[in-house]
Design a protein around this motif. Structure first.
Motif, PDB file in Angstrom:
ATOM      1  N   ALA A 263       0.824  -1.212   0.000  1.00 28.24           N
ATOM      2  CA  ALA A 263       0.000   0.000   0.000  1.00 28.24           C
ATOM      3  C   ALA A 263       0.858   1.263   0.000  1.00 28.24           C
ATOM      4  CB  ALA A 263      -0.927  -0.012   1.214  1.00 28.24           C
ATOM      5  N   LEU A 264       1.861   1.306   0.853  1.00 26.35           N
ATOM      6  CA  LEU A 264       2.703   2.498   0.936  1.00 26.35           C
ATOM      7  C   LEU A 264       3.535   2.681  -0.331  1.00 26.35           C
ATOM      8  CD1 LEU A 264       3.819   2.228   4.661  1.00 26.35           C
ATOM      9  CD2 LEU A 264       2.254   3.903   3.666  1.00 26.35           C
ATOM     10  N   ARG A 265       4.000   1.593  -0.896  1.00 28.55           N
ATOM     11  CA  ARG A 265       4.760   1.705  -2.153  1.00 28.55           C
ATOM     12  C   ARG A 265       3.875   2.182  -3.294  1.00 28.55           C
ATOM     13  NH1 ARG A 265       9.950  -0.281  -2.588  1.00 28.55           N
ATOM     14  NH2 ARG A 265      10.762  -1.268  -0.709  1.00 28.55           N
ATOM     15  N   LEU A 266       2.625   1.762  -3.314  1.00 35.92           N
ATOM     16  CA  LEU A 266       1.698   2.243  -4.339  1.00 35.92           C
ATOM     17  C   LEU A 266       1.521   3.757  -4.225  1.00 35.92           C
ATOM     18  CD1 LEU A 266      -1.098  -0.500  -4.322  1.00 35.92           C
ATOM     19  CD2 LEU A 266       0.372   0.096  -6.246  1.00 35.92           C
ATOM     20  N   VAL A 267       1.301   4.245  -3.006  1.00 35.36           N
ATOM     21  CA  VAL A 267       1.134   5.685  -2.789  1.00 35.36           C
ATOM     22  C   VAL A 267       2.396   6.438  -3.197  1.00 35.36           C
ATOM     23  CG1 VAL A 267       0.854   7.461  -1.017  1.00 35.36           C
ATOM     24  CG2 VAL A 267      -0.603   5.427  -0.984  1.00 35.36           C
ATOM     25  N   GLU A 268       3.559   5.903  -2.812  1.00 36.44           N
ATOM     26  CA  GLU A 268       4.825   6.562  -3.138  1.00 36.44           C
ATOM     27  C   GLU A 268       5.072   6.586  -4.648  1.00 36.44           C
ATOM     28  OE1 GLU A 268       6.777   5.022   1.078  1.00 36.44           O
ATOM     29  OE2 GLU A 268       7.336   4.071  -0.821  1.00 36.44           O
ATOM     30  N   ALA A 269       4.762   5.474  -5.315  1.00 37.20           N
ATOM     31  CA  ALA A 269       4.991   5.401  -6.760  1.00 37.20           C
ATOM     32  C   ALA A 269       4.111   6.389  -7.508  1.00 37.20           C
ATOM     33  CB  ALA A 269       4.737   3.984  -7.258  1.00 37.20           C
ATOM     34  N   MET A 270       2.853   6.492  -7.133  1.00 36.55           N
ATOM     35  CA  MET A 270       1.939   7.417  -7.806  1.00 36.55           C
ATOM     36  C   MET A 270       2.312   8.873  -7.513  1.00 36.55           C
ATOM     37  SD  MET A 270       0.146   5.400  -9.532  1.00 36.55           S
ATOM     38  CE  MET A 270       0.114   3.611  -9.498  1.00 36.55           C
ATOM     39  N   ALA A 271       2.783   9.131  -6.302  1.00 40.55           N
ATOM     40  CA  ALA A 271       3.171  10.497  -5.941  1.00 40.55           C
ATOM     41  C   ALA A 271       4.377  10.976  -6.730  1.00 40.55           C
ATOM     42  CB  ALA A 271       3.451  10.572  -4.434  1.00 40.55           C
ATOM     43  N   GLN A 272       5.223  10.039  -7.154  1.00 42.63           N
ATOM     44  CA  GLN A 272       6.413  10.410  -7.919  1.00 42.63           C
ATOM     45  C   GLN A 272       6.120  10.651  -9.392  1.00 42.63           C
ATOM     46  OE1 GLN A 272       9.168   7.222  -7.175  1.00 42.63           O
ATOM     47  NE2 GLN A 272       9.410   7.716  -5.005  1.00 42.63           N
ATOM     48  N   ASP A 273       4.930  10.271  -9.837  1.00 43.64           N
ATOM     49  CA  ASP A 273       4.544  10.433 -11.244  1.00 43.64           C
ATOM     50  C   ASP A 273       3.622  11.641 -11.365  1.00 43.64           C
ATOM     51  OD1 ASP A 273       3.599  10.275 -13.840  1.00 43.64           O
ATOM     52  OD2 ASP A 273       3.382   8.100 -13.816  1.00 43.64           O
ATOM     53  N   ALA A 278      -3.789  11.782  -7.312  1.00 51.75           N
ATOM     54  CA  ALA A 278      -3.478  11.259  -5.982  1.00 51.75           C
ATOM     55  C   ALA A 278      -4.118   9.880  -5.803  1.00 51.75           C
ATOM     56  CB  ALA A 278      -3.992  12.223  -4.923  1.00 51.75           C
ATOM     57  N   LEU A 279      -3.561   9.127  -4.870  1.00 54.70           N
ATOM     58  CA  LEU A 279      -4.050   7.771  -4.598  1.00 54.70           C
ATOM     59  C   LEU A 279      -4.465   7.674  -3.140  1.00 54.70           C
ATOM     60  CD1 LEU A 279      -4.167   4.959  -6.129  1.00 54.70           C
ATOM     61  CD2 LEU A 279      -2.130   4.377  -4.817  1.00 54.70           C
ATOM     62  N   ARG A 280      -5.496   6.898  -2.882  1.00 59.85           N
ATOM     63  CA  ARG A 280      -5.869   6.591  -1.502  1.00 59.85           C
ATOM     64  C   ARG A 280      -6.082   5.086  -1.400  1.00 59.85           C
ATOM     65  NH1 ARG A 280     -11.549   9.905  -1.895  1.00 59.85           N
ATOM     66  NH2 ARG A 280     -12.508   8.653  -3.543  1.00 59.85           N
ATOM     67  N   ALA A 310     -10.503   7.506   3.025  1.00 62.64           N
ATOM     68  CA  ALA A 310      -9.070   7.745   3.253  1.00 62.64           C
ATOM     69  C   ALA A 310      -8.655   9.098   2.681  1.00 62.64           C
ATOM     70  CB  ALA A 310      -8.238   6.643   2.609  1.00 62.64           C
ATOM     71  N   PRO A 311      -7.729   9.812   3.351  1.00 61.99           N
ATOM     72  CA  PRO A 311      -7.199  11.061   2.796  1.00 61.99           C
ATOM     73  C   PRO A 311      -6.393  10.790   1.528  1.00 61.99           C
ATOM     74  CG  PRO A 311      -6.679  10.829   5.148  1.00 61.99           C
ATOM     75  CD  PRO A 311      -7.166   9.506   4.670  1.00 61.99           C
ATOM     76  N   LYS A 312      -6.145  11.837   0.763  1.00 63.29           N
ATOM     77  CA  LYS A 312      -5.322  11.697  -0.430  1.00 63.29           C
ATOM     78  C   LYS A 312      -3.905  11.279  -0.049  1.00 63.29           C
ATOM     79  CE  LYS A 312      -7.728  15.234  -3.158  1.00 63.29           C
ATOM     80  NZ  LYS A 312      -7.575  16.530  -3.885  1.00 63.29           N
ATOM     81  N   ASP A 313      -3.309  10.447  -0.895  1.00 69.69           N
ATOM     82  CA  ASP A 313      -1.930   9.972  -0.712  1.00 69.69           C
ATOM     83  C   ASP A 313      -1.728   9.378   0.678  1.00 69.69           C
ATOM     84  OD1 ASP A 313      -1.065  10.708  -3.269  1.00 69.69           O
ATOM     85  OD2 ASP A 313      -0.747  12.773  -2.642  1.00 69.69           O
ATOM     86  N   ALA A 314      -2.701   8.617   1.143  1.00 67.67           N
ATOM     87  CA  ALA A 314      -2.624   8.031   2.476  1.00 67.67           C
ATOM     88  C   ALA A 314      -3.226   6.636   2.480  1.00 67.67           C
ATOM     89  CB  ALA A 314      -3.345   8.924   3.487  1.00 67.67           C
ATOM     90  N   VAL A 315      -2.893   5.883   3.537  1.00 70.13           N
ATOM     91  CA  VAL A 315      -3.380   4.517   3.701  1.00 70.13           C
ATOM     92  C   VAL A 315      -4.148   4.437   5.004  1.00 70.13           C
ATOM     93  CG1 VAL A 315      -2.746   2.078   3.897  1.00 70.13           C
ATOM     94  CG2 VAL A 315      -1.379   3.615   2.454  1.00 70.13           C
TER      95      VAL A 315
END
Length: 398
Positions: A263-273, A278-280, A310-315
């Protein structure tokens, strides 16, 4: 609805079409007649490895299967009714024999055989559609002026077919081996069907607005990039991608730590693109019922609800997931507890140094995740839940 399904044997000529008697016949839909386009027929024969020979009734009778059961098998596999057109091959007869044989031998019940047909049909239908829409369409671009796409298609399919078939069987065997290994390691027989898993949804924020702003091709590229990135990350870190729903993916993992890392890697990967919204992510841990590769139950519903709040860019995770991380040592029960452990270790080291001792201190727990409790809130259909915000240890979880 009954028909004469007596096996007529396997002579060189197919059995004749059955007479239609008043009050006793098989109702069919004549709106799905097979194509008579010459190239389409040639491609069909190439792919199936046989020519059209049987009507549905003839194929069922030759296979020794009732027309009713044959129809249910074909529909489960996703094939349309074709009336009594002569469109089936020896391969269709063999497939009916195999499925019916598994039932007759007691290896599968009839409902289970229908499920096998349906799950296989649904999975391969999507694969075939993708290969035609994306793969073959790109490869059949005419290499020379004056050539048509159809002139390129036949020799290309002829070359690719055996290779793709071998690769499909290889991947299926690999996946089957992995799935079997997971199931046989279950603690008891009940867990083979109803298992405790971590289930997560990852959802692109504001996707509906994007569909109104982006061109169709851009939207398709975004969805494909999201699905590809998600599938790669889930697989690489030990999870299983259950399904993709355009702007959302559903994944599962055998333990909470694996699901949290994904989950955290998914959020991090999308945030870098910068091209991605944003991903939740929402994750729940508990008993899950698995059917035909999908997952069902309250745990899945809770994960979906957590994703929606869930908040944006959060798990966001549920209490059972938080407890599981604490139990396995992947997260402290609280940040206060972690701080106390650090302070106690520092005090012991200070006293040892003061007294001239060199005690061998046990290493401090190295927590992977931090958990921050959120306000309790009612969740539609599930009552009041207390979500937790998941973050990497050492990073702010606010």
């Amino acid at each position: 609805m009954t028909v004469d399904d007596t096996n007529s044997g396997e002579g060189t000529d197919p059995p004749p079409d059955p007479p239609v008697h008043s009050g006793q016949h098989y109702e069919v839909d004549h709106t799905a007649e097979p194509t008579d386009d010459p190239l389409a027929i040639r491609l069909e024969a190439l792919i199936l490895g046989a020519d059209r020979r049987y009507t549905p009734f003839q194929a069922a009778r030759t296979a020794g299967v009732s027309m009713d059961l044959a129809s249910r098998f074909w529909r489960a596999m996703g094939f349309a009714d074709i009336g009594q057109a002569k469109a089936l091959t020896e391969a269709d007869v063999l497939a009916l024999r195999r499925l019916a044989g598994l039932v007759e031998a007691g290896l599968l019940s009839e409902p289970m055989a229908i499920q096998v047909a349906r799950s296989t049909g649904q999975t391969t239908a999507r694969l075939a559609e993708w290969q035609i829409d994306s793969f073959l369409e790109g490869l059949t671009e005419p290499p020379e002026p004056g050539m048509t796409r159809t002139e390129v298609t036949y020799p290309l399919v002829e070359l690719l077919l055996p290779e793709l078939q071998e690769f499909l069987v290889y991947v299926w065997r690999r996946q089957l081996a992995a799935a079997t290994g997971r199931v046989v390691q279950a603690a008891d027989d009940e867990e083979m069907v109803d298992r405790r898993l971590a289930v997560g949804f990852a959802d692109l924020v504001g996707f509906t607005r994007l569909t109104r702003r982006l061109e169709e091709e851009e939207l398709g590229e975004l969805v494909e990039a999201f699905e590809t990135t998600s599938a790669d990350l889930v697989a690489a870190h030990g999870g299983r991608l259950i399904k993709t729903l355009g702007d959302e993916v559903l994944f599962a993992a055998d333990d909470a730590g694996t699901a949290g890392e994904i989950a955290l890697r998914l959020v991090e990967a999308m945030a870098q693109d910068s091209t991605m919204p944003a991903l939740r992510v929402g994750i729940a841990f508990g008993t899950v019922t698995t059917r035909m590769g999908d997952v069902f139950g309250t745990t899945v519903n809770l994960a979906s609800r957590l994703t929606s709040i869930a908040p944006k860019d959060a798990v966001l995770v549920d209490g059972a997931f938080a407890q599981e991380l604490t139990r396995t040592g992947d997260a402290p029960a609280s940040e206060a507890q972690a701080a106390e452990e650090v302070a106690a270790a520092a005090e012991r080291a200070r006293l040892a140094e003061k007294e001239g001792r060199r005690d061998e201190e046990p290493p401090l727990p190295t927590y992977r995740f931090g958990l921050q409790p959120m306000w309790q809130r009612p969740v539609r259909g599930l009552g009041v839940v207390e979500p937790w915000l998941l973050a990497r240890r050492g990073k702010s979880s606010a």
